[in-house]
Design a protein around this motif. Structure first.
Motif, PDB file in Angstrom:
ATOM      1  N   ARG A  77       0.828  -1.272  -0.022  1.00  0.00           N
ATOM      2  CA  ARG A  77      -0.171  -0.091  -0.100  1.00  0.00           C
ATOM      3  C   ARG A  77       0.847   1.391  -0.078  1.00  0.00           C
ATOM      4  O   ARG A  77       1.726   1.394   0.835  1.00  0.00           O
ATOM      5  CB  ARG A  77      -0.974  -0.186   1.091  1.00  0.00           C
ATOM      6  CG  ARG A  77      -1.487   1.391   1.494  1.00  0.00           C
ATOM      7  CD  ARG A  77      -2.932   1.432   0.484  1.00  0.00           C
ATOM      8  NE  ARG A  77      -3.370   2.452   1.109  1.00  0.00           N
ATOM      9  CZ  ARG A  77      -4.198   3.343   0.329  1.00  0.00           C
ATOM     10  NH1 ARG A  77      -4.327   2.868  -1.048  1.00  0.00           N
ATOM     11  NH2 ARG A  77      -4.640   4.386   0.561  1.00  0.00           N
ATOM     12  N   TRP A  78       0.657   2.237  -0.890  1.00  0.00           N
ATOM     13  CA  TRP A  78       1.382   3.339  -1.228  1.00  0.00           C
ATOM     14  C   TRP A  78       1.341   4.238   0.318  1.00  0.00           C
ATOM     15  O   TRP A  78       0.400   4.390   0.914  1.00  0.00           O
ATOM     16  CB  TRP A  78       0.861   4.307  -2.233  1.00  0.00           C
ATOM     17  CG  TRP A  78       1.487   5.594  -2.142  1.00  0.00           C
ATOM     18  CD1 TRP A  78       0.787   6.635  -1.459  1.00  0.00           C
ATOM     19  CD2 TRP A  78       2.627   5.972  -2.788  1.00  0.00           C
ATOM     20  NE1 TRP A  78       1.554   7.826  -1.602  1.00  0.00           N
ATOM     21  CE2 TRP A  78       2.552   7.510  -2.555  1.00  0.00           C
ATOM     22  CE3 TRP A  78       3.545   5.289  -3.507  1.00  0.00           C
ATOM     23  CZ2 TRP A  78       3.813   8.316  -2.823  1.00  0.00           C
ATOM     24  CZ3 TRP A  78       4.650   6.136  -3.958  1.00  0.00           C
ATOM     25  CH2 TRP A  78       4.821   7.508  -3.780  1.00  0.00           C
ATOM     26  N   GLY A  79       2.568   4.419   0.808  1.00  0.00           N
ATOM     27  CA  GLY A  79       2.755   5.204   1.972  1.00  0.00           C
ATOM     28  C   GLY A  79       2.191   4.694   3.296  1.00  0.00           C
ATOM     29  O   GLY A  79       2.385   5.321   4.413  1.00  0.00           O
ATOM     30  N   SER A  80       2.028   3.362   3.167  1.00  0.00           N
ATOM     31  CA  SER A  80       1.945   2.485   4.375  1.00  0.00           C
ATOM     32  C   SER A  80       3.066   2.439   5.287  1.00  0.00           C
ATOM     33  O   SER A  80       4.223   2.595   4.811  1.00  0.00           O
ATOM     34  CB  SER A  80       1.392   1.355   4.155  1.00  0.00           C
ATOM     35  OG  SER A  80       2.275   0.370   3.628  1.00  0.00           O
ATOM     36  N   THR A  81       2.918   2.224   6.371  1.00  0.00           N
ATOM     37  CA  THR A  81       4.190   1.757   7.175  1.00  0.00           C
ATOM     38  C   THR A  81       4.971   0.947   6.824  1.00  0.00           C
ATOM     39  O   THR A  81       6.586   0.998   7.051  1.00  0.00           O
ATOM     40  CB  THR A  81       3.615   1.469   8.983  1.00  0.00           C
ATOM     41  OG1 THR A  81       2.721   2.403   9.376  1.00  0.00           O
ATOM     42  CG2 THR A  81       4.998   1.384   9.863  1.00  0.00           C
ATOM     43  N   THR A  82       4.622  -0.152   6.192  1.00  0.00           N
ATOM     44  CA  THR A  82       5.465  -1.225   5.995  1.00  0.00           C
ATOM     45  C   THR A  82       6.014  -0.842   4.514  1.00  0.00           C
ATOM     46  O   THR A  82       7.385  -1.019   4.517  1.00  0.00           O
ATOM     47  CB  THR A  82       4.437  -2.493   5.483  1.00  0.00           C
ATOM     48  OG1 THR A  82       3.782  -2.891   6.622  1.00  0.00           O
ATOM     49  CG2 THR A  82       5.218  -3.590   4.750  1.00  0.00           C
ATOM     50  N   TRP A  83       5.417   0.060   3.705  1.00  0.00           N
ATOM     51  CA  TRP A  83       5.998   0.425   2.514  1.00  0.00           C
ATOM     52  C   TRP A  83       7.097   1.363   2.861  1.00  0.00           C
ATOM     53  O   TRP A  83       8.521   1.304   2.211  1.00  0.00           O
ATOM     54  CB  TRP A  83       5.025   1.236   1.947  1.00  0.00           C
ATOM     55  CG  TRP A  83       5.473   1.812   0.434  1.00  0.00           C
ATOM     56  CD1 TRP A  83       5.466   1.406  -0.987  1.00  0.00           C
ATOM     57  CD2 TRP A  83       5.984   3.221   0.300  1.00  0.00           C
ATOM     58  NE1 TRP A  83       5.857   2.285  -1.677  1.00  0.00           N
ATOM     59  CE2 TRP A  83       6.254   3.440  -0.805  1.00  0.00           C
ATOM     60  CE3 TRP A  83       5.820   4.541   1.364  1.00  0.00           C
ATOM     61  CZ2 TRP A  83       6.646   4.851  -1.408  1.00  0.00           C
ATOM     62  CZ3 TRP A  83       6.473   5.662   0.814  1.00  0.00           C
ATOM     63  CH2 TRP A  83       6.639   5.741  -0.367  1.00  0.00           C
ATOM     64  N   ALA A  84       6.994   2.218   3.730  1.00  0.00           N
ATOM     65  CA  ALA A  84       7.998   3.311   4.321  1.00  0.00           C
ATOM     66  C   ALA A  84       9.181   2.506   4.743  1.00  0.00           C
ATOM     67  O   ALA A  84      10.289   3.010   4.599  1.00  0.00           O
ATOM     68  CB  ALA A  84       7.409   4.380   5.127  1.00  0.00           C
ATOM     69  N   ARG A  85       8.929   1.638   5.661  1.00  0.00           N
ATOM     70  CA  ARG A  85       9.921   0.649   6.277  1.00  0.00           C
ATOM     71  C   ARG A  85      11.075   0.065   5.169  1.00  0.00           C
ATOM     72  O   ARG A  85      12.144   0.094   5.477  1.00  0.00           O
ATOM     73  CB  ARG A  85       9.363  -0.319   7.392  1.00  0.00           C
ATOM     74  CG  ARG A  85      10.452  -0.973   8.104  1.00  0.00           C
ATOM     75  CD  ARG A  85       9.905  -2.012   8.774  1.00  0.00           C
ATOM     76  NE  ARG A  85       8.903  -3.031   8.210  1.00  0.00           N
ATOM     77  CZ  ARG A  85       8.982  -3.899   7.500  1.00  0.00           C
ATOM     78  NH1 ARG A  85      10.304  -4.302   7.186  1.00  0.00           N
ATOM     79  NH2 ARG A  85       8.080  -4.654   6.944  1.00  0.00           N
ATOM     80  N   MET A 136      11.955   2.069  -5.804  1.00  0.00           N
ATOM     81  CA  MET A 136      11.214   2.155  -4.643  1.00  0.00           C
ATOM     82  C   MET A 136      10.737   0.608  -4.432  1.00  0.00           C
ATOM     83  O   MET A 136      10.364   0.104  -5.554  1.00  0.00           O
ATOM     84  CB  MET A 136      10.082   2.963  -4.405  1.00  0.00           C
ATOM     85  CG  MET A 136       9.202   2.955  -5.630  1.00  0.00           C
ATOM     86  SD  MET A 136       7.533   4.373  -5.103  1.00  0.00           S
ATOM     87  CE  MET A 136       8.341   5.818  -5.006  1.00  0.00           C
ATOM     88  N   VAL A 137      10.579   0.046  -3.534  1.00  0.00           N
ATOM     89  CA  VAL A 137       9.981  -1.277  -3.575  1.00  0.00           C
ATOM     90  C   VAL A 137       8.574  -1.199  -3.478  1.00  0.00           C
ATOM     91  O   VAL A 137       7.723  -0.381  -3.061  1.00  0.00           O
ATOM     92  CB  VAL A 137      10.409  -1.667  -2.006  1.00  0.00           C
ATOM     93  CG1 VAL A 137       9.646  -3.207  -1.573  1.00  0.00           C
ATOM     94  CG2 VAL A 137      11.838  -1.807  -1.606  1.00  0.00           C
ATOM     95  N   LEU A 138       8.158  -2.249  -4.474  1.00  0.00           N
ATOM     96  CA  LEU A 138       6.683  -2.399  -4.946  1.00  0.00           C
ATOM     97  C   LEU A 138       6.058  -3.533  -4.004  1.00  0.00           C
ATOM     98  O   LEU A 138       4.970  -3.439  -3.817  1.00  0.00           O
ATOM     99  CB  LEU A 138       6.515  -2.835  -6.410  1.00  0.00           C
ATOM    100  CG  LEU A 138       6.595  -1.632  -7.133  1.00  0.00           C
ATOM    101  CD1 LEU A 138       6.444  -2.044  -8.680  1.00  0.00           C
ATOM    102  CD2 LEU A 138       5.496  -0.544  -6.883  1.00  0.00           C
ATOM    103  N   SER A 139       6.899  -4.456  -4.263  1.00  0.00           N
ATOM    104  CA  SER A 139       6.159  -6.075  -3.759  1.00  0.00           C
ATOM    105  C   SER A 139       7.230  -6.899  -3.330  1.00  0.00           C
ATOM    106  O   SER A 139       8.631  -6.727  -3.636  1.00  0.00           O
ATOM    107  CB  SER A 139       5.639  -6.465  -5.078  1.00  0.00           C
ATOM    108  OG  SER A 139       5.009  -7.774  -4.937  1.00  0.00           O
ATOM    109  N   GLU A 140       6.919  -7.842  -2.459  1.00  0.00           N
ATOM    110  CA  GLU A 140       7.814  -8.663  -1.950  1.00  0.00           C
ATOM    111  C   GLU A 140       7.974 -10.129  -2.677  1.00  0.00           C
ATOM    112  O   GLU A 140       6.710 -10.748  -3.034  1.00  0.00           O
ATOM    113  CB  GLU A 140       7.487  -9.233  -0.720  1.00  0.00           C
ATOM    114  CG  GLU A 140       8.391 -10.279   0.101  1.00  0.00           C
ATOM    115  CD  GLU A 140       7.732 -10.723   1.346  1.00  0.00           C
ATOM    116  OE1 GLU A 140       8.287 -11.744   1.997  1.00  0.00           O
ATOM    117  OE2 GLU A 140       6.964  -9.971   1.962  1.00  0.00           O
TER     118      GLU A 140
END
Length: 193
Positions: A77-85, A136-140
């Protein structure tokens, strides 16, 4: 640019064909999309960090979904805590690295060490932030691997696999739109079937 209803219809088809979520990553994203991200939020982020998202990704997150269903374990999710981390691989000033061009146009394997920035030290086995600028990281992918969207530089708009954790390097892939539509088009295959 995106057939929003077509994407959602295809996700419904995939969910119906895979009710037990056996397709790789489906148990995490469950063929659901997060709500789109408001355009002003994206514009503020771009202005604050001196870059513009590739148009196909920007249109996707503002009209189709801000994350969720997608290749592998789905889109963060764009801007989520996981995305930012996950962006912090670039160091404490990670958001300012988006404006610095991605340094690769072809496969990159750092071992033996390749010097691509002034601070890079020979024989350094840890990942260097200079390897990831402009992305930027998009996906795992799983097991320490990720997919990165190149946002600045010659490879802008491409999705690259970042499998450095398993010594497979950074590898170029298709443009975001092609990458996502290819995933949507693939038939569901389940183990043993």
């Amino acid at each position: 640019m995106w057939d929003v209803e077509g994407v959602r219809a295809r996700l419904r088809e995939l969910a119906e064909a895979d009710p037990r979520y056996r397709r790789f990553g489906a148990n995490r994203h469950r063929y659901r999309l997060d709500p789109p991200v408001p355009e002003p939020e994206i514009a503020r982020f771009e202005a604050a960090h001196g870059f513009e998202l590739p148009s196909s990704y920007r249109a996707f997150i503002t009209t189709v979904g801000g994350g969720g269903a997608g290749p592998n374990y789905g889109l963060y999710r764009w801007g989520s805590t996981t995305w930012a981390r996950l962006q912090t691989d670039l160091g404490p000033d990670w958001a300012d690295h988006f404006a610095v061009p991605f340094p690769h146009t072809e496969r990159f394997q750092p071992w033996p060490e390749l010097e691509i920035c002034a601070r890079h030290t020979p024989d350094d086995e840890s990942f260097d932030p200079c390897w990831f600028t402009g992305s930027m990281v998009l996906s795992e992918l799983g097991c320490g691997g990720f997919l990165r969207l190149v946002v600045t530089g010659e490879a802008r708009g491409q999705v690259w696999s970042d499998d450095l954790a398993y010594d497979k390097g950074l590898n170029p892939g298709p443009q975001f739109r092609d990458w996502y539509l290819d995933w949507l088009a693939r038939e569901v295959s389940t183990p043993g079937g």
